[in-house]
Structure formats: C-alpha cells, structure tokens
Design a protein around this motif. Structure first.
Motif, PDB file in Angstrom:
ATOM      1  N   HIS A 390       0.834  -1.216   0.000  1.00 18.66           N
ATOM      2  CA  HIS A 390       0.000   0.000   0.000  1.00 18.66           C
ATOM      3  C   HIS A 390       0.861   1.255   0.000  1.00 18.66           C
ATOM      4  CE1 HIS A 390      -3.929  -1.666  -0.013  1.00 18.66           C
ATOM      5  NE2 HIS A 390      -3.697  -2.419   1.045  1.00 18.66           N
ATOM      6  N   ARG A 391       2.001   1.204   0.680  1.00 18.83           N
ATOM      7  CA  ARG A 391       2.882   2.380   0.668  1.00 18.83           C
ATOM      8  C   ARG A 391       3.490   2.570  -0.724  1.00 18.83           C
ATOM      9  NH1 ARG A 391       3.608   0.678   5.930  1.00 18.83           N
ATOM     10  NH2 ARG A 391       5.312  -0.784   5.559  1.00 18.83           N
ATOM     11  N   LEU A 392       3.803   1.452  -1.377  1.00 22.42           N
ATOM     12  CA  LEU A 392       4.422   1.544  -2.714  1.00 22.42           C
ATOM     13  C   LEU A 392       3.408   1.945  -3.779  1.00 22.42           C
ATOM     14  CD1 LEU A 392       6.517  -1.750  -2.574  1.00 22.42           C
ATOM     15  CD2 LEU A 392       7.488   0.527  -2.958  1.00 22.42           C
ATOM     16  N   PHE A 393       2.185   1.420  -3.644  1.00 20.50           N
ATOM     17  CA  PHE A 393       1.153   1.610  -4.681  1.00 20.50           C
ATOM     18  C   PHE A 393      -0.136   2.089  -4.028  1.00 20.50           C
ATOM     19  CE2 PHE A 393       3.834  -0.303  -7.793  1.00 20.50           C
ATOM     20  CZ  PHE A 393       4.488  -1.359  -7.172  1.00 20.50           C
ATOM     21  N   PRO A 394      -0.137   3.310  -3.496  1.00 20.99           N
ATOM     22  CA  PRO A 394      -1.305   3.792  -2.745  1.00 20.99           C
ATOM     23  C   PRO A 394      -2.592   3.830  -3.574  1.00 20.99           C
ATOM     24  CG  PRO A 394       0.288   5.564  -3.122  1.00 20.99           C
ATOM     25  CD  PRO A 394       0.944   4.319  -3.567  1.00 20.99           C
ATOM     26  N   ASP A 395      -2.461   3.905  -4.900  1.00 18.15           N
ATOM     27  CA  ASP A 395      -3.701   4.027  -5.692  1.00 18.15           C
ATOM     28  C   ASP A 395      -4.230   2.664  -6.145  1.00 18.15           C
ATOM     29  OD1 ASP A 395      -2.303   4.622  -9.008  1.00 18.15           O
ATOM     30  OD2 ASP A 395      -1.681   3.363  -7.317  1.00 18.15           O
ATOM     31  N   ILE A 396      -3.569   1.589  -5.709  1.00 19.53           N
ATOM     32  CA  ILE A 396      -4.099   0.256  -6.065  1.00 19.53           C
ATOM     33  C   ILE A 396      -4.822  -0.271  -4.839  1.00 19.53           C
ATOM     34  CG2 ILE A 396      -3.552  -2.112  -6.752  1.00 19.53           C
ATOM     35  CD1 ILE A 396      -1.112  -1.083  -8.217  1.00 19.53           C
ATOM     36  N   ALA A 397      -6.144  -0.391  -4.989  1.00 18.10           N
ATOM     37  CA  ALA A 397      -6.961  -0.607  -3.795  1.00 18.10           C
ATOM     38  C   ALA A 397      -6.766  -1.987  -3.190  1.00 18.10           C
ATOM     39  CB  ALA A 397      -8.424  -0.422  -4.157  1.00 18.10           C
ATOM     40  N   ALA A 399      -5.307  -4.892  -2.378  1.00 16.08           N
ATOM     41  CA  ALA A 399      -4.297  -5.926  -2.112  1.00 16.08           C
ATOM     42  C   ALA A 399      -4.850  -6.907  -1.089  1.00 16.08           C
ATOM     43  CB  ALA A 399      -3.023  -5.296  -1.588  1.00 16.08           C
ATOM     44  N   LYS A 400      -5.975  -6.520  -0.436  1.00 17.40           N
ATOM     45  CA  LYS A 400      -6.605  -7.478   0.484  1.00 17.40           C
ATOM     46  C   LYS A 400      -7.750  -8.196  -0.225  1.00 17.40           C
ATOM     47  CE  LYS A 400      -5.697  -5.553   5.141  1.00 17.40           C
ATOM     48  NZ  LYS A 400      -4.291  -5.713   4.897  1.00 17.40           N
ATOM     49  N   GLY A 401      -8.134  -7.686  -1.393  1.00 21.61           N
ATOM     50  CA  GLY A 401      -9.259  -8.284  -2.122  1.00 21.61           C
ATOM     51  C   GLY A 401      -8.744  -9.156  -3.237  1.00 21.61           C
ATOM     52  N   ASP A 402      -8.865  -8.682  -4.459  1.00 24.50           N
ATOM     53  CA  ASP A 402      -8.393  -9.468  -5.604  1.00 24.50           C
ATOM     54  C   ASP A 402      -6.887  -9.230  -5.762  1.00 24.50           C
ATOM     55  OD1 ASP A 402      -9.410  -9.824  -9.112  1.00 24.50           O
ATOM     56  OD2 ASP A 402      -7.756 -10.682  -7.946  1.00 24.50           O
ATOM     57  N   ARG A 403      -6.106 -10.055  -5.104  1.00 25.94           N
ATOM     58  CA  ARG A 403      -4.651  -9.885  -5.068  1.00 25.94           C
ATOM     59  C   ARG A 403      -4.023 -10.148  -6.418  1.00 25.94           C
ATOM     60  NH1 ARG A 403      -1.756 -10.868  -0.444  1.00 25.94           N
ATOM     61  NH2 ARG A 403      -0.769 -12.611  -1.491  1.00 25.94           N
ATOM     62  N   VAL A 404      -4.671 -10.963  -7.229  1.00 21.45           N
ATOM     63  CA  VAL A 404      -4.124 -11.233  -8.568  1.00 21.45           C
ATOM     64  C   VAL A 404      -4.164  -9.938  -9.378  1.00 21.45           C
ATOM     65  CG1 VAL A 404      -4.527 -12.498 -10.723  1.00 21.45           C
ATOM     66  CG2 VAL A 404      -4.740 -13.661  -8.514  1.00 21.45           C
ATOM     67  N   ALA A 410       0.295  -3.524 -10.170  1.00 23.54           N
ATOM     68  CA  ALA A 410       1.546  -2.985  -9.601  1.00 23.54           C
ATOM     69  C   ALA A 410       2.723  -3.265 -10.532  1.00 23.54           C
ATOM     70  CB  ALA A 410       1.787  -3.599  -8.225  1.00 23.54           C
ATOM     71  N   ALA A 411       2.766  -4.482 -11.069  1.00 29.79           N
ATOM     72  CA  ALA A 411       3.883  -4.839 -11.963  1.00 29.79           C
ATOM     73  C   ALA A 411       3.807  -4.028 -13.252  1.00 29.79           C
ATOM     74  CB  ALA A 411       3.841  -6.330 -12.266  1.00 29.79           C
ATOM     75  N   ALA A 412       2.593  -3.839 -13.764  1.00 28.82           N
ATOM     76  CA  ALA A 412       2.434  -3.079 -15.013  1.00 28.82           C
ATOM     77  C   ALA A 412       2.844  -1.624 -14.803  1.00 28.82           C
ATOM     78  CB  ALA A 412       0.983  -3.168 -15.483  1.00 28.82           C
ATOM     79  N   GLN A 413       2.420  -1.044 -13.669  1.00 30.93           N
ATOM     80  CA  GLN A 413       2.725   0.371 -13.400  1.00 30.93           C
ATOM     81  C   GLN A 413       4.222   0.577 -13.160  1.00 30.93           C
ATOM     82  OE1 GLN A 413       0.637   2.134 -10.094  1.00 30.93           O
ATOM     83  NE2 GLN A 413      -1.397   1.616 -10.888  1.00 30.93           N
TER      84      GLN A 413
END
Ligand SMILES: NC(=O)C1=CN([C@@H]2O[C@H](COP(=O)(O)OP(=O)(O)OC[C@H]3O[C@@H](n4cnc5c(N)ncnc54)[C@H](O)[C@@H]3O)[C@@H](O)[C@H]2O)[C@H](O)CC1
Ligand SMILES: [K+]
Length: 515
Positions: A390-397, A399-404, A410-413
């Motif tokens: 979450h600290r690295l990717f604050p705009d990616i909601a 990580a507790k839900g659809d982790r895939v 995150a990898a694409a960004q």
C-alpha cells in the motif's frame, strides 16, 4: 497427453474463461448432460473415498448446474448404499437440473424445501452455487447458509464453496465454510485468493479430461495465471551444476542489509542466500556488524561500511577495484532502517538485477515508486507484504481483495516483477503473467521469515543471471522453496517451531532427492 497432465494443474481460470472452455466442449459435440454425468460421477467416486457408505448425507442443491451435479451425486450415492436426502429451496431450476431432481425423487430420495425439515446427517454436499454465482446471496438462502455453517457438519463443496466469487474469492453476502472443495476441471482463481482461504478447506482438482487444445484456444499457448507446482519450481533450480565450474560462475550476490538496531535481519538474509547455493556471497553491513556477520557466515565476504550516528549504513565502501557492476545481482533492504536512503538510491541507479525488500521498499515508496523505477533498465523485483504494498502503490486498492489483479497492476505500473506476500503469495511480471504459490503455512507468519526469502531469492537471481530464465520464474521458485521449507519444518516441529533461523536450515531439506 503427458504434456497436458503435467500442465493441467498449473492452469488458473476465471468464471468467464471456464464458461468459454466448456462452451467449446459442448460445441464440439459433448452433450451437456453427458459432461455433467461424467463430472458428477467423478465427484461421487471421490466422496466415497472420503466417507464410507454407512453415512447419512444431505445434498444442498441450487437452481443451476452446480445443483445438477449435486443431484447426480445424490442418485449415485443412493445406489451405493448411502442414506441420502436432498435440500432444494428453489422452484425455478435449469432444465437439466429439474430432470435430475425428478429422477432422484422417482427413486424415493426425500427432498425438502425448508431447512427445519432436514434430518440429521453425517456430512453435507454443497451443490448450491458454482462458477455461475453472479451476485450477493440474499435471504432466505443467506440465512440457511449461515445456519448450515453453525451445524459444524463436514461439508464437501462442488467446484467452489457456495457464496465465493469465482475470480476474486470474495464472500458474496455469505458463503459455505467447506471442509473439502472439489474444484472441477481447472483451478478457479478465487480458490487461490487469501480472502477465500477460511472457506475452502482442503482443495482438490477433479480432472475431467478437458482437452488441452480447448484450454490453449481460450487462454493462449501459455496461460497468464498459473499455480506454482513442484515441477515448475524445481525446473528453474541451478541444478545439476556443470562438472567444470568455479565459485564466481555460480553467481556473486551482494546483500546490502542490517543496521545497529536490526543486526539479526542481516544474518537471516545472509542465511537465506547461503541456502540458495550461490557461488559467492558479499554482505555490506554497518562496520559495527562486520564481526557478527563473519562469525555467522565465515564463507561470506563481509564489507564493513561507514555508519550514520543511528547505526545505519552511511556509505557503500566496496573493496578496491569493485563497484556494483562487479556483482551478478543485489538484494537490498532487510534491517536497513529509513536512514539508508542514499544507499537505496545508489543501488537503484545500478545496472544490476535488484531485489528490494523491507526498508528498501519503504525508501522506494518515499522516493516515489513509479518515477524512480522508470529510470531502471535492469530487472527489479519488489517483495512487499500488504502494508509495504500500500505504501508503494497507494492508488491500487484491493491488495486485500483481488490480489491477482492488484499485483498485476503494480507490476504493469512499476515495470518491476512484484511478489505480494500472503497465505497465497502472488507474483506478477509487467506483461501481466501471474504465478500463485498454492501452498504455504501460517508458521511463516513470524519476524525474519521475509528476510530469509529475500536472501534466497537474491541468491537464485545471482545464479540465473547468464541463463535465459524469466525473472518471474526465478521469483516463483524462491516463493515455492521458501513455502515448502516452512511446511516441512512445521510438519516436524509444529507451526510454533518455525523461527526464521530454523526456516533457513530447512531450505536444503526441501530439495534433497527432488532435484
Ligand atoms: N457448464 C456445464 O454444463 C457444466 C458445469 N458444471 C457445474 O455447473 C456449475 C456452473 O453451472 P451454472 O448453472 O452456470 O451456475 P451455478 O450452478 O453455479 O448456479 C448459478 C445459478 O444460480 C443463479 N444464481 C446466481 N447467483 C445467485 C444468487 N446470488 N442467488 C440466487 N441465485 C443465484 C444463477 O441464475 C444460475 O442459474 C459449475 O460450477 C459446475 O458445478 C459441471 O460440473 C460441468 C458441466
Ligand atoms: K458449490
């Protein structure tokens, strides 16, 4: 066929992909009813291996083909001598499901519409919903599922525990807490998501001979989302070694870790690196830790660096005539503290394959993840847990839900390979390929186990640098190896007995005799 059987358990599908694959099978001439008969026959056979015929069994039946499967199972167990009853609270059924209900009733199998009517049973078969679940489960079914979960009766779920989202593993309103999940044909993505794990119980794949050509037609030659299996993990190990080699040909890893406050993290990272078999190991630590590291790892080249007054590494003082490009790979972060910003900036500016973990990630987040990584050409691997993510990717909601989805984004960004730690660790490359580690143990939820992974991963990366192995495959092998060491240690020492040092000592036991 061998190829198919080896790969089928790696494949992970969404509901939409499963539907497309099954549509191809029907379009090729396989009657839907024949496939259901085949599949449900395999389910009934597996159930008989789990529970013997003296049992009373309740079949929970939904309106769709999951329910159809359940009714075929009811009939077959009835013929095998089980005492069967059916619970079916729906009145609008799919045609095939309705026919199977009619036949089951013609055999005298009792069918109930109200939960209160259900007789006692030894176990339940959950055929309420499969990959056709589209929305939240609401009352009256939701309350029935909650009541069934209170019964504490063993439940075997067909395809998925009813109520779980097929792709994300999210609980849609409520869900059956299964003891066993018999997943049909291909692993559903939802069964590999952390949020689903409380509901799945022991998951198994029921292979019903889906042709590999149909899988490839829908998913492409190489499926995007795959489960890490022993076959895939062991295939990228740097074994066997060539008969003629020398220590520098087997990789030279530079670890940059530790601080006066976190000396142990440096030792554990180094022990993980030792376990990888890397040819040469250099460890840069603050000067005051040098003797400590030497005492634990006499084979390593320990570099004592000038330190800040807080005891962090102030400057990378590499030996004469060496610079960061002298190493095959760099792993940086465990125990660094936030005071080593300039060190992390220096390794980010290097042209070496780099693993960033722990404070290395926190510093990267501070520097600005995407912007900072855009400058890098060499391979970068980030290994966050959800907090660091979450600290690295604050705009990616989620990580507790659809982790895939989260790890793919995150990898694409970032252009990095991202390993998102969890009960089902997920690894993505920037092109959207995902590896999921399907087995782990809560024994690993302990301080220091992540340090061991960082060292292990860095060592494997250093040994693969001249080989054409995709970075994400190396990362998947490290995650698998780390998880298996935890599982093996827990099996011998219980889940309380896997401290990080012990974990590092189990690494090699995992591959003895398997490589
Ligand atoms: N495709 C096949 O022929 C085979 C599938 N297999 C089994 O069938 C299910 C998938 O079947 P499907 O009919 O598509 O859906 P479900 O049985 O999962 O049930 C969905 C069913 O229920 C309705 N529904 C959806 N959400 C809700 C809700 N929240 N509340 C109430 N009702 C809901 C929806 O309209 C559907 O009718 C698959 O999992 C396998 O078990 C066979 O095994 C192989 C052949
Ligand atoms: K089900």
């Amino acid at each position: 066929m061998l190829n198919r059987n080896k790969h089928i358990s790696q494949v992970v599908v969404t509901a939409a992909q499963m539907r497309d694959i099954e549509a191809r099978i029907f379009a090729a001439g396989m009657p839907v009813s024949a496939l259901m008969e085949k599949v449900a026959g395999l389910i009934a056979k597996r159930i008989q291996e789990i529970w013997e015929p003296s049992n009373h069994v309740g079949i929970l039946t939904g309106p769709g083909h999951n329910g159809g499967d359940g009714l075929v199972v009811a009939r077959e167990l009835h013929f095998r001598g089980y005492d069967v009853w059916i619970y079916l609270p729906f009145d609008k059924l799919k045609e095939l499901t309705s026919q199977h209900l009619q036949y089951a009733q013609s055999l005298g199998i009792p069918c109930y519409q109200e939960i209160e009517q259900l007789p006692d049973c030894d176990f339940l078969v959950d055929g309420l919903f499969g990959f056709g679940l589209e929305r939240e489960i609401t009352d009256p079914i939701a309350s029935v599922i909650n009541q069934l979960n209170e019964w504490n009766k063993p439940i075997i779920s067909i395809d998925l525990p009813s109520g779980l989202h097929t792709d994300t593993g999210e609980v849609l309103g409520t869900a059956i807490r299964a003891n066993y999940t018999l997943c049909l044909g291909l692993w559903k993505q939802g069964l590999l998501q952390d949020q689903a794990l409380d509901y799945i119980g022991k998951a198994e794949l029921i292979d019903f001979d889906i042709p590999w050509a149909d899988v490839q037609a829908v998913l492409g030659d190489v499926p995007k989302v795959k489960r890490i299996t022993p076959t895939t993990a062991l295939s990228t190990l740097p074994l066997p070694r060539p008969p003629v080699t020398h220590k520098y040909k087997e990789g030279h890893l530079l670890l940059i870790c530790g601080s006066r406050r976190y000396a142990g993290g440096a030792i554990l990272t180094a022990l993980g690196a030792r376990g990888s078999g890397v040819g040469m190991l250099s460890i840069a630590v603050p000067e005051s830790l040098k003797q400590l590291l030497v005492s634990h790892l006499p084979e390593a080249l320990v570099i004592g660096c000038p330190e800040t007054e807080t005891g962090a590494i102030a400057q990378l003082q590499l030996p004469e005539n060496t610079n960061l490009s002298s190493f095959s790979a760099i792993a940086c972060g465990p125990g660094l503290t936030k005071d080593a910003i300039s060190i992390v900036q220096e390794v980010l500016a290097s042209d070496r394959p780099l693993v960033l973990d722990a404070d290395g990630l926190n510093i990267l987040a501070q520097l600005g993840t995407i912007l900072t990584l855009q400058q890098r050409q060499a391979a970068t691997v980030l290994t966050p847990h959800t907090g660091e993510f979450h600290r690295l990717f604050p705009d990616i909601a989620d990580a507790k839900g659809d982790r895939v989805k989260a790890v793919q984004e995150a990898a694409a960004q970032s252009g990095a390979v991202v390993l998102l730690k969890g009960a089902r660790t997920a690894i993505a490359n920037p092109q959207g390929s995902v590896w999921i580690n399907p087995e782990s143990t809560p024994a690993l939820a302990r301080g220091g186990s992540g340090d061991v992974l960082t060292g292990l991963l860095g060592g494997l990366l250093a040994q693969a640098v001249n080989k054409a192995i995709p970075v994400e495959d190396i990362v998947a092998t490290a995650a698998w190896w780390h998880g298996q060491a935890g599982i093996l240690a827990a099996s011998e020492r219980t889940e309380l007995g896997v401290d990080a040092f012990t974990l590092s000592q189990y690494l090699l036991k995992v591959i003895v005799g398997r490589s």
